[in-house]
Design a protein around this motif. Structure first.
Motif, short mmCIF file in Angstrom:
data_model
loop_
_atom_site.label_atom_id
_atom_site.label_comp_id
_atom_site.label_asym_id
_atom_site.label_seq_id
_atom_site.Cartn_x
_atom_site.Cartn_y
_atom_site.Cartn_z
N LEU A 7 59.56 -30.20 36.93
CA LEU A 7 58.77 -29.16 36.28
C LEU A 7 58.31 -28.12 37.30
O LEU A 7 58.35 -26.93 37.02
N ALA A 8 57.91 -28.50 38.44
CA ALA A 8 57.43 -27.56 39.44
C ALA A 8 58.57 -26.69 39.94
O ALA A 8 58.40 -25.48 40.16
N GLU A 9 59.75 -27.23 40.12
CA GLU A 9 60.89 -26.45 40.59
C GLU A 9 61.34 -25.44 39.53
O GLU A 9 61.64 -24.30 39.84
N THR A 10 61.44 -25.88 38.29
CA THR A 10 61.92 -24.99 37.24
C THR A 10 60.82 -24.02 36.79
O THR A 10 61.12 -22.90 36.34
N TRP A 11 59.64 -24.45 36.96
CA TRP A 11 58.53 -23.60 36.52
C TRP A 11 58.48 -22.32 37.30
O TRP A 11 58.35 -21.23 36.73
N SER A 12 58.58 -22.34 38.54
CA SER A 12 58.48 -21.14 39.35
C SER A 12 59.67 -20.24 39.10
O SER A 12 59.53 -19.01 39.01
N SER A 13 60.90 -20.78 38.94
CA SER A 13 62.05 -19.93 38.68
C SER A 13 61.95 -19.32 37.29
O SER A 13 62.29 -18.16 37.08
N GLN A 14 61.48 -20.09 36.30
CA GLN A 14 61.32 -19.55 34.95
C GLN A 14 60.24 -18.47 34.93
O GLN A 14 60.39 -17.43 34.26
N PHE A 15 59.18 -18.68 35.68
CA PHE A 15 58.12 -17.70 35.74
C PHE A 15 58.64 -16.42 36.40
O PHE A 15 58.35 -15.31 35.96
N PHE A 16 59.46 -16.56 37.44
CA PHE A 16 60.05 -15.42 38.13
C PHE A 16 60.90 -14.62 37.18
O PHE A 16 60.78 -13.39 37.08
N TRP A 17 61.81 -15.29 36.45
CA TRP A 17 62.71 -14.57 35.51
C TRP A 17 61.93 -14.00 34.32
O TRP A 17 62.27 -12.92 33.82
N LEU A 18 60.88 -14.70 33.95
CA LEU A 18 60.05 -14.17 32.88
C LEU A 18 59.38 -12.88 33.33
O LEU A 18 59.35 -11.89 32.59
N ALA A 19 58.88 -12.83 34.54
CA ALA A 19 58.22 -11.64 35.06
C ALA A 19 59.23 -10.51 35.19
O ALA A 19 58.95 -9.34 34.86
#
Length: 164
Positions: A7-19
């Motif tokens: 979750l921590a690994e995917t969370w930051s990449s998903q947040f990046f692409w979301l931004a």
């Protein structure tokens, strides 16, 4: 649990692409589409305002034309009334002239008739006096046996008619 560890690994990449996606969407819509939409809304508001101003101007012009028409119509009615009144006055004057002429003719005929009646009356009175004088002569001669002259009988009849 491995899913929670990822979750921590995917969370930051998903947040990046979301931004990034929201940033691109913001710039495309906010900077590209919104100004065009706002420009269209402003043009539409301007067009509506212009149409309303044109409609108001047209209504004002129509009101002015209607008022001018009413003034002309009232003037025409007044002219027509004046013409009718003048025609009535002229007709009344002609009628008065005709009536006066007819009255003069009738008065002349009446005067002529009165003269003829007077002449007829005088002639009838003269005849009545002559007949009465003859009747008086005959009555006096038959009743009293006296012969009366025509002038004396006429004088007596005239005196009697003057008193009676």
């Amino acid at each position: 649990m491995p899913q929670i560890a990822q979750l921590a690994e995917t969370w930051s990449s998903q947040f990046f692409w979301l931004a990034i996606f929201f940033g691109i969407t913001f710039f495309v819509i906010g900077m590209g589409m919104v100004p065009k939409v706002m420009d269209t809304v402003e043009k539409r508001d301007g067009k509506i305002a212009d149409d309303l101003a044109a409609a108001k101007a047209a209504r004002d012009a129509a009101d002015e034309q209607e008022e001018a028409w009413r003034v002309r119509e009232n003037e025409n009615r007044e002219r027509a009334r004046a013409i009718v009144a003048q025609a009535k006055d002229e007709a009344a004057a002609k009628s008065d002239k005709k009536i006066a002429a007819a009255q003069k003719r009738l008065d002349a005929k009446l005067d002529e008739a009165e003269v003829r009646i007077g002449e007829a009356r005088n002639a009838a009175m003269t005849e009545i006096e002559a007949v009465a004088a003859e009747a008086a002569q005959d009555i006096v001669q038959r009743v009293a046996g006296i012969k009366v002259t025509k002038p004396t009988a006429s004088k007596a009849v005239k005196e009697t008619m003057a008193h009676g």
